[in-house]
Motif scaffolding. Structure first.
Motif, mmCIF file in Angstrom:
data_model
loop_
_atom_site.group_PDB
_atom_site.id
_atom_site.type_symbol
_atom_site.label_atom_id
_atom_site.label_comp_id
_atom_site.label_asym_id
_atom_site.label_seq_id
_atom_site.Cartn_x
_atom_site.Cartn_y
_atom_site.Cartn_z
ATOM 1 N N ASP A 323 0.790 -1.224 0.000
ATOM 2 C CA ASP A 323 0.000 0.000 0.000
ATOM 3 C C ASP A 323 0.826 1.280 0.000
ATOM 4 O O ASP A 323 0.270 2.367 -0.060
ATOM 5 C CB ASP A 323 -0.922 -0.008 1.233
ATOM 6 N N ASP A 324 2.148 1.166 0.087
ATOM 7 C CA ASP A 324 2.965 2.376 -0.030
ATOM 8 C C ASP A 324 3.232 2.696 -1.498
ATOM 9 O O ASP A 324 3.982 3.615 -1.809
ATOM 10 C CB ASP A 324 4.286 2.211 0.737
ATOM 11 N N GLU B 1 5.389 5.871 -17.559
ATOM 12 C CA GLU B 1 4.039 5.770 -16.990
ATOM 13 C C GLU B 1 4.046 4.837 -15.783
ATOM 14 O O GLU B 1 4.734 3.829 -15.792
ATOM 15 C CB GLU B 1 3.076 5.225 -18.059
ATOM 16 N N GLN B 2 3.288 5.211 -14.761
ATOM 17 C CA GLN B 2 3.256 4.403 -13.542
ATOM 18 C C GLN B 2 1.844 3.869 -13.298
ATOM 19 O O GLN B 2 0.862 4.484 -13.691
ATOM 20 C CB GLN B 2 3.683 5.258 -12.335
ATOM 21 N N PRO B 3 1.750 2.716 -12.628
ATOM 22 C CA PRO B 3 0.422 2.130 -12.410
ATOM 23 C C PRO B 3 -0.480 2.966 -11.504
ATOM 24 O O PRO B 3 -1.684 3.000 -11.686
ATOM 25 C CB PRO B 3 0.730 0.790 -11.722
ATOM 26 N N ILE B 4 0.131 3.647 -10.499
ATOM 27 C CA ILE B 4 -0.700 4.409 -9.559
ATOM 28 C C ILE B 4 -0.654 5.875 -9.954
ATOM 29 O O ILE B 4 0.392 6.521 -9.860
ATOM 30 C CB ILE B 4 -0.186 4.229 -8.109
ATOM 31 N N SER B 10 -6.133 8.166 -1.870
ATOM 32 C CA SER B 10 -7.350 7.820 -2.617
ATOM 33 C C SER B 10 -7.199 6.454 -3.295
ATOM 34 O O SER B 10 -8.172 5.726 -3.456
ATOM 35 C CB SER B 10 -7.705 8.907 -3.631
ATOM 36 N N PHE B 11 -5.968 6.105 -3.640
ATOM 37 C CA PHE B 11 -5.720 4.776 -4.210
ATOM 38 C C PHE B 11 -6.189 3.691 -3.233
ATOM 39 O O PHE B 11 -6.858 2.736 -3.603
ATOM 40 C CB PHE B 11 -4.225 4.633 -4.494
ATOM 41 N N ALA B 17 -5.278 -2.302 -5.268
ATOM 42 C CA ALA B 17 -4.120 -2.974 -4.668
ATOM 43 C C ALA B 17 -3.015 -3.099 -5.710
ATOM 44 O O ALA B 17 -3.272 -3.489 -6.850
ATOM 45 C CB ALA B 17 -4.513 -4.361 -4.180
ATOM 46 N N LEU B 18 -1.807 -2.760 -5.294
ATOM 47 C CA LEU B 18 -0.655 -2.935 -6.192
ATOM 48 C C LEU B 18 -0.140 -4.358 -6.058
ATOM 49 O O LEU B 18 0.087 -4.843 -4.949
ATOM 50 C CB LEU B 18 0.446 -1.941 -5.804
#
Lengths: 349, 504
Positions: A323-324, B1-4, B10-11, B17-18
């Motif tokens: 989550d970080d 480009e990044q996933p988040i 807010s994610f 979830a990463l």
């Protein structure tokens, strides 16, 4: 990070590589499975095929060992395990390249995870879901992949979790060719290692203690060149844990004795507190080895929920994502301490 | 480009979830976000760029060459001190020479590889090169066991510091020559002395000649003219071969400096001081060496060149130098080189590892072959003591070099490059660990993952199965092959493979 569009229309639940890492399969809440092929020229993933695989969210999938052909197993909230085989003559992206071999419909609740056993154990798979039961299926005859038998059914949880509560289930097989068959099943916050007794019946050989919330992901390290096993877990309590599993012959003083015939239900939640377990005390050569579990690393570097852990091919590097918004890579030092060797940010600046 | 793309808060609240999956080929690993996406184009998988993974052909070539160098050491891969039986007196020297050639070859390869890289990566490799060059100078000189240092020590020493820190710069030279009479400026003498301290004798003489100092004083001050001429002749004859010759050379240098100090001159007093400083410097006066050096390594090199060139005094020289010029902690190589000079080679390995893994691995292997890494049994306490009967590839019973080699070998198997795979297996086979059963088990686990493409690859796989007596692995390979050709509609060949796998 370099992206590619999957084309899934909903949440992606699982991504798995084939044995050589040349294909990757994804599954989603859009009820589809997609298979991507790595283009050797461009080094980019190309869609090979996409098909509707279930009537509900597809939440887990796995590739069988290439010793048995090109087979994918998928599980879904529709309580089914579906097995798929590639039809190499069918055109790519036609939606017909993967044909259903069979459906296994013994589960009484949504399924969460499916994993094929490593190839040397034969063609078999384990599946677990919300009914809290681990089911192990075996192909009756490897040349006929349409006939499968339910080889074992083990109640991991005494009763299924309440439907309004969040739950998670996952499993992983011990990949080592030189270690007796065993698998780790995680149900909610329990992590149990099952081994077979002399009669071939799975029993809880050890527990991975210390989880205080849902276990989100688990990964058994390939034990190349090591005489012990390493297992990593990702937990909602914010910890990445690495356990060391040592097999010893005969019952050690510090080993927890578990009756081989004991009901697995009774084992769940009955933790010894020592974090160790053992199999049968019978010292005959047929006796499965005792297992000693040690927590070798516990890290809360993600400062929040940890969602996934996975080892590299040779079990030397562990990745964790949490989550970080970061992916962390862990590596053991010469003194066998796991240290974060690299942090990859996944957040847009 | 990044996933988040959104803020993390807010994610999380959106229930996303990463996740990350490491692929069998490390560079093809994928990250993704599990979460509700607005449209299909948002559902993406991401391949990260691993800083530590270099998949370039140049790097692969470098790895293969380093392995070849190590492999060619043959039995010289092992360091041993024969204490019984027939002891061949020339054997240690021959072993030493073989290992010296190996480190020399490795440094050359690293230099070539560094030249092909972008500035940032090249800078890291140059730091590695500085560490290797320093080690080469201090620990890989022929006959370094002798009391007196030998010619290669000083040559390698000057090569090390001049490559690691290419001073003086062109700007410094231009600055020293900006006046019509450059030799009146302290900058000029700083330049001359810096060149001398770095062993750049030809350049130092060149600078003196270019300044026309000799021509200008030829008719005004015979003493200074003669002293300078003598000093230049002396520098030209600097005896890199050392020993008795160095003692004679140093006596001559002292004689010149003493003569100059005692003589009256007809030149500007400031110029006299400059000339005097230079003459004192080449005669090995510590204060002048420290005064004119800008860094600890220039002092160190100066003391080695002009004071007493012996490896026995390196620790003393180092302390004197560091006291006058503290090391720059921002440079990885400076700290590492201090460790090298102090003989603490273990401390260098993590630094090298952070700069370039392959270099660290073969550096440690060659250092171990030279006997520079102490035996593992004298190292830190073995963790927990429960090592099993035989230990394994990563056991602390093995040496540090073994550990690094084994780790590197397994890492090479995550590249999907057949050549690197064979290097990986080769490293496992050749590593100094004598635990063959652990090697065999590791190879058995690895081989089925070999990314074979053609019959030669399969032949290689099966040869290894035969060599390491792995019939079950061979059967697995035949089954994989059988299924592969079956999917290619080659039923006959599939049957053959299945039958070899014992399926029928």
């Amino acid at each position: 990070m370099k992206p590619f569009v999957t084309g899934h229309e909903d949440l992606v639940h699982d991504v798995v590589y084939d044995f050589y890492g040349r294909h990757v399969a994804t599954c989603s809440s859009d009820q589809h499975i997609k298979v991507f092929r790595l283009d050797r020229e461009t080094n980019e993933w190309q869609l090979s095929d996409s098909w509707k695989a279930h009537d509900s969210s597809v939440v887990g999938l796995d590739w069988a060992s290439p010793e048995y052909g090109r087979i994918i197993a998928s599980v879904s909230y529709d309580k089914l395990v579906n097995l798929w085989e590639e039809e190499p003559d069918a055109e790519e992206c036609s939606g017909r390249r993967w044909t259903k071999l069979c459906t296994l419909n013994d589960a009484t609740g949504p399924l969460f995870s499916v994993k094929f056993a490593p190839g040397h154990l034969g063609l078999k798979l384990g599946a677990i879901g919300n009914d809290g039961t681990l089911r192990i299926y075996e192909a009756m005859e490897p040349s006929d992949l349409r006939s499968w038998t339910l080889a074992s059914e083990v109640k991991v949880l005494p009763s299924p979790p309440a439907s309004h509560l969040q739950s998670d289930f996952c499993l992983t097989w011990c990949p080592s060719r030189f270690s007796p068959e065993k698998l780790l099943v995680c149900a909610l916050d329990q992590a149990l290692i099952y081994q077979k007794d002399k009669a071939g019946k799975p029993y809880v050989a050890a527990k991975l203690e210390g989880h205080t919330a849902l276990i989100r992901s688990v990964s058994w390290a390939p034990s190349v060149g090591r005489w012990y096993q390493l297992i990593a877990t990702a937990c909602k309590d914010g910890k990445v844990r690495i356990f060391k599993l040592t097999e010893t012959l005969g019952g050690g003083d510090d080993a927890m004795s578990v009756d081989a015939d004991a009901d697995a239900d009774a084992e769940v939640g009955s933790g010894s507190g020592s974090g160790s377990g053992s199999g049968s005390a019978d010292p005959s050569s047929e006796t499965p080895p005792d297992l000693k579990v040690e927590l070798v690393s516990e890290s809360d570097d993600h400062h929040g929920e940890v969602w996934s852990v996975s080892w590299n091919l040779t079990g030397t590097i562990l990745s964790s994502a949490g989550d970080d918004g970061k992916v962390r890579l862990w590596k053991a030092s010469y003194s066998n301490e796991f240290k974060c060797m690299s942090v990859i940010s996944a957040q847009q600046k | 480009e990044q996933p988040i793309k959104e803020p993390l808060s807010s994610f999380r609240t959106e229930g996303k979830a990463l996740q990350f999956r490491m692929g069998p080929v490390l560079s093809h690993s994928l990250g993704f976000v599990s979460g509700k996406c607005q449209d299909a184009s948002e559902s993406k998988l991401y391949t990260p760029k691993f800083h530590s993974i270099d998949t370039s052909e140049n790097y692969k070539q470098y790895i293969m060459t380093c392995f070849e160098i190590y492999k060619n050491l043959g039995e010289d891969r092992f360091f041993s001190v024969p204490t019984m039986g027939l002891v061949n007196h020339s054997a240690p020297m021959e072993h030493s020479q073989a290992v010296n050639i190996a480190i020399e070859a490795m440094a050359d390869e690293l230099e070539v590889f560094s030249g092909t890289q972008r500035p940032a990566r090249a800078a890291e490799l140059e730091e590695c090169l500085a560490i290797i060059n320093c080690t080469k100078a201090l620990h890989f000189a022929d006959g370094s066991e002798n009391e007196e240092a030998n010619p290669t020590v000083l040559t390698h020493l000057t090569q090390w510091i001049n490559r690691a820190d290419g001073e003086p710069s062109e700007e410094a030279v231009a600055e020293a020559f900006k006046d019509s009479c450059p030799y009146k400026s302290p900058l000029f003498w700083r330049l001359v002395n810096q060149l001398l301290l770095r062993g750049l004798f030809e350049q130092a003489i060149g600078v003196l000649e270019r300044s026309h100092l000799l021509k200008d004083i030829e008719n005004t001050c015979e003493v200074t003219f003669n002293v300078l001429n003598d000093a230049i002749s002396l520098i030209k004859q600097y005896p890199f071969e050392l020993g008795e010759v160095f003692r004679e050379w140093k006596a001559a240098a002292l004689q010149i400096s003493q003569f100059f100090v005692d003589s009256a001159t007809n030149i500007d007093p400031e110029l006299r001081d400059f000339v005097s400083d230079m003459v004192l410097l080449i005669s090995g006066t510590q204060s002048k060496i420290l005064q004119y050096s800008r860094t600890w390594y220039e002092s160190f090199c100066g003391l080695m060149l002009f004071y007493i060139p012996t490896l026995e005094l390196t620790e003393e020289y180092l302390q004197i130098s560091l006291k006058a010029h503290p090391l720059d902690v921002c440079n990885n190589w400076e700290q590492a080189c201090v460790n090298v000079i102090q003989g603490k080679l273990y401390a260098v390995l993590p630094i090298l590892e952070s700069l370039d893994y392959c270099t660290a691995v073969f550096y440690s292997a060659i250092c171990e072959a030279k006997g520079l890494l102490e035996n593992s049994s004298t190292l830190a306490i073995h963790a927990n003591g429960s090592e099993g009967l035989e230990g394994d590839l990563f056991s602390s019973n093995n040496s540090m070099a073994c550990y690094l080699m084994h780790e590197f070998a397994l890492e090479l198997c995550c590249y999907e490059d057949k050549n690197l795979w064979s290097v990986g297996i080769g490293i496992l086979a050749l590593s100094p660990s004598d635990n063959d059963s652990a090697k065999r088990l590791a190879i058995a686990e690895l081989l089925p993952h070999y990314p074979f493409q053609n019959n030669d690859d399969i032949e290689w796989l099966l040869t290894l199965c035969a060599k390491w007596r792995l019939p079950d692995v061979a059967k697995t390979i035949y089954r994989i092959l059988g299924n592969k050709v079956l999917y290619e509609n080659n039923v006959i060949e599939a049957m053959t493979n299945f039958s070899k796998a014992g399926e029928f």
